[in-house]
Structures are given as structure tokens and as C-alpha cells.
Design an enzyme around this catalytic site. Sequence first.
Site, PDB file in Angstrom:
ATOM      1  CE  LYS A 167      15.817  -0.277 -13.093  1.00 29.93           C
ATOM      2  NZ  LYS A 167      16.590  -0.874 -12.011  1.00 29.93           N
ATOM      3  CG  PHE A 213       9.653  -8.444  -8.446  1.00 29.18           C
ATOM      4  CD1 PHE A 213       9.301  -9.439  -7.547  1.00 29.18           C
ATOM      5  CD2 PHE A 213      10.871  -7.788  -8.286  1.00 29.18           C
ATOM      6  CE1 PHE A 213      10.158  -9.786  -6.508  1.00 29.18           C
ATOM      7  CE2 PHE A 213      11.736  -8.133  -7.251  1.00 29.18           C
ATOM      8  CZ  PHE A 213      11.373  -9.134  -6.361  1.00 29.18           C
ATOM      9  CD  GLN A 214      11.282  -5.774  -4.530  1.00 29.79           C
ATOM     10  OE1 GLN A 214      11.972  -4.900  -5.068  1.00 29.79           O
ATOM     11  NE2 GLN A 214      11.709  -6.470  -3.484  1.00 29.79           N
ATOM     12  CD  GLU A 224      13.149  -1.293   3.665  1.00 28.11           C
ATOM     13  OE1 GLU A 224      13.640  -1.763   2.620  1.00 28.11           O
ATOM     14  OE2 GLU A 224      12.789  -2.010   4.640  1.00 28.11           O
ATOM     15  CG  MET A 228       0.670   2.079  29.086  1.00 27.26           C
ATOM     16  SD  MET A 228       0.630   2.922  30.691  1.00 27.26           S
ATOM     17  CE  MET A 228       1.843   4.219  30.407  1.00 27.26           C
TER      18      MET A 228
END
Length: 564
Positions: free
Chosen positions: A161, A111-112, A49, A478
Amino acid sequence: MELTGAQILLECLKREGVEVVFGFPGGAVIDIYNELPNASFKHVLVRHEQGAIHAADGYARASGKVGCCLVTSGPGATNTVTGIATAYMDSIPVVILTGQVPTPLIGNDAFQEVDIVGITRPCTKHNYLVKDVNDLAHVIRQAFYLARSGRPGPVLVDLPKDIMQARTCFEWPADVNMRSYNPNYKPHAGQIRKVAQLIRESERPIIYAGGGVISSQGHEALTWLAKNLHIPVTATLMGLGCFPGDDKRLWLGMLGMHGTYAANMAINNADLVLAVGSRFDDRVTGKVSTFAPKATLVHIDIDPTSIQKNVSVHVPIVSDCRLALEALKEELEPSLADYDFEGGHMPWITKVGVWAKEHPLTYKPSETTIKPQYVVEKLHELTKGEAIICTEVGQNQMWAAQFYTFNKPNSFLSSGGLGTMGYGFPAAIGAQFACPDKMVIDVAGDGSIQMNIQELATSVCNKLGVKIVILNNAYLGMVRQWQELFYKRNYCETCMDAQPDFVKLAEAYGAKGFRITQVADVERVLKEALDTPGTVIVDVHVEREENVYPMVPAGASLTDMLLV
């Protein structure tokens, strides 16, 4: 006819002119993905993602349009946070669509489930949780309007959803009217006249341009002002390309921590600084109390909160940069016949030219080890300066900014404000979708490239021609440079000797890999790699302890530069 929330979402994206959505499916967005075969846009399946948000960001920077990505709830949403913060810091218009658990489960640790609206509130321009399918079209319309208007930025829309499954009659809002949000675009006429008079009276003026010049498409007006009024120009990292880099007379290069000697000295000695679309970042100003001590400061920016935030300015102008620059042009154009701007500014231009000649961007060539600056110079030569250059973050980023000459806007894509390692490659994928006919090159470090290297699958599967040039010094370069200069060479956890064989890794993904270890092979192999169709990795083994110069130590004044 009634439509589901998922169908309404796709219709909204169509009406917003969305061409590409970068995404990764999951349970909370499965209803949206069920409708994707009917979508008017192309969906690009990424492998992480974070790749989706960076690709949307790169698409936005290269195209000037709003980027868009789609991810699922929970970890899918949280994986975008770094990219959202990247876009926020650099004022990039992106709309992030995140799935969410059904509304009855919100707050139940389902969940999630994660409160992505709360998490991203500090790093989005605005965000929404859609609680009613009847509000969906209006919210999407507002999200895109907010992302692209005023000071651009990321806007997140959280989509439960059950809202995606609910049905209602689709109604597209004719326009957007937000009483609490009315960005000011037009400059104040009195302030414009005041700035024009300051320019007429100045002997040592300088234009200090930032990314706002590019996002407002103000580069043409800025170039007219600089060339007709004979004013030297410097730019931030985000402003590269807003003025022709091959103008040897007026272009000073980048300023700040790794800016040119001429740019930093010019800011320090100017009597008038015209700051346009920049925010006086600490990497630019150095020690604030010593920044431009002899100058009257003019600050043009569309975001009123950016003005007087870091530096006190004498003439503030809250306005779209392009409109302000065009207003200045209209005010000053009649003066060209009455004022000898060239003659009046000639001693200043001569002085700046002396600084540039005495201390140019340079490095010590070698016949035995490959200098990274030389590689970037060859990239510019082989591409004739026409490529879109994306970078990761670190030494590779600075060398690309210093040694590749940028003549056009939207041709340098880099994480400026946040300094996000792993940004460059997925951003290059987004840029390639935005500009399929252009050469897109990611100048990378061996550390940064490994953070999102899984997107090789995305690039290969979509038959993209992105070229990755790794300046491989087997260090986190760096950080190692700082350890060398300020921490007595205590190279703690910056050695990257344990790294993959990048050529074999490219081949494992179905890409083409090249390796360069000899100076004599640099030009030939780079040319072959750039001419090779498809996704390519070039692993260039460069001088391990080469440093980026000039360098202004943190907290020091811009004139306290460490030189080669």
C-alpha cells in the site's frame, strides 16, 4: 511530473495495451481504485476473486492476449491461488496484481497480510514483491513480458500500500533485458532436417498436437503439413481446434483417457509420432511404458524442461511450435514432387479410417430420457460450430470435447491440467469481453456451476450474452462414474439431489432461465435460449447415470479402452 505508484501502475497497464482488468477492491488496493476513473481500460467488478482470475484466464485464451486481474491483500490474494495454478498448468498468460500491507508491516502478521509471493512461487512463472516505487514500471514491464514470452504463464506482482502512495517521476523502460531468461524460439536446422527425413521414411506417422500449437498460432502450419503430407492428426484436450475437426479423413479426435478409439489405436501402432506443443500428460499417455511402443518420438516444445520429463523422446526440438512447423514446411515442401506422401501413407490412413468407422464416438439414443451427448450435438448444430465453448470440469467437459466439433483455435476453453471445477462460467465471462460479437456458451454440470455461480451478477450487470447449459444429472458425475465402475457403485457423497432451482436462481439475478425435461423439447428450447438476449441458464435434466466413453482406466494402456 511526479506520479503516485497507483498512477504509475495505471500508466503501465495502458502502455501494455490492457483493455480489461477483472477485479475486486479492498483496503490494500484502495489507492489504485481511487485512480480507476482515469484508467484507459475497463474494470470489471467480479463477485469473488476466483472469478477474477478465471475471467482473466478466459480472456487470455479467447483473445491470445495477456489477461489481467486486480485483488486486495490477504484473503483477496489467496482466493486467486486456484486460478493461478489453473493458468500455470495450462500455460496461460495472466498478470495478477495483488495488494499488500505497507512494507513496514510485512512480516508482522498485520491485518489481511499473507505471503502471497511465497504461496504462489510453485504455481507462477515468476512473481514479484515491489519494495521501491522506482522499480514499479520496470517490474510491470517485466511481468507482462514474462507472461507472454517463451512458454506463457501467470506472473504475480505484489503491491504494498505504501508503494502505491509513494511518488516518483515516471519512466517507461524502452525494452526488457533479462540475462537469466532467454527462451529459444528458433529450431535447430539439423534437427528439422532429421525430422523431415523421418517423415519421408515413415509409413505410419501421426501428429499429436497440444495447446502449444494454439498459443504459438501454429495451427495453419500444422494443417498444411498434415494435409500435404497426408498425416493423421490427434490432439490433447488443450489442443482442440488446432486442426479442423470436420476433416473426416485425417482428424482422429482427442486421444487419451477419454479419447477416441481411432486416436488411441493410431498412437499405439504408429511408427513416427510428431508431438507438438504437448507435454505427455498422464491422462494422454496412460501407462507410460506402453505408450507408442513402435514409434520414433519427436517432441517440439519451447520449454526445455518439458522434453524428456515424462517420456523418453528420440528427436527433441526446443523451439516455438509455429516456427518449428514452418521450418518443417520449408524443408518438406520441395519433397512434394519427389515423394508420393499420399500413396505411401494411404494404407495407414485406410487402417485408421477402419478403426474410426468400427468404433466411432457414440451413445445409445433414448426417446424417454435426455442424453447429454445429444444436447451437445444440438448445440453444435444450432451454433453451426461457430461458438466459443467453455466448460466446467467432469463429464460435461468430456462430452463437450467429444461431441462439439472444433474447427478453429481459441474456441474451446477448459481447465485441462488442474481440472478446476467452477472454471467455465467466469472464463466464459472473460471470453465474452474478449470476443463481444461471438456466441459464448458454458457447458456445465450441476455440481461445477455452483462453485462460481455468484458471477451471474457480473454477467448480468455487464449485459453479457453468456449462455450456461447445465447438463444436470443431480450427481458429481465423473466421480460417480468412477464409483460405479471401480468402487462397486458406492455413491458416497456424489448425489446432488439438494440443489437450487436454477431457473428461479437465474431470474433472481436478473438473467433468463429455461428448463428442459423432455427429449422432444431439447432443440426448440435450446434454440429459444440461444436466441434470447443477455445472460441465460438452461437447466437440462439428462440421463442420471450416463457415462463418458471410451474410457481408459487409470494406469492402464491406451489400448485397454472401455467402450459403450
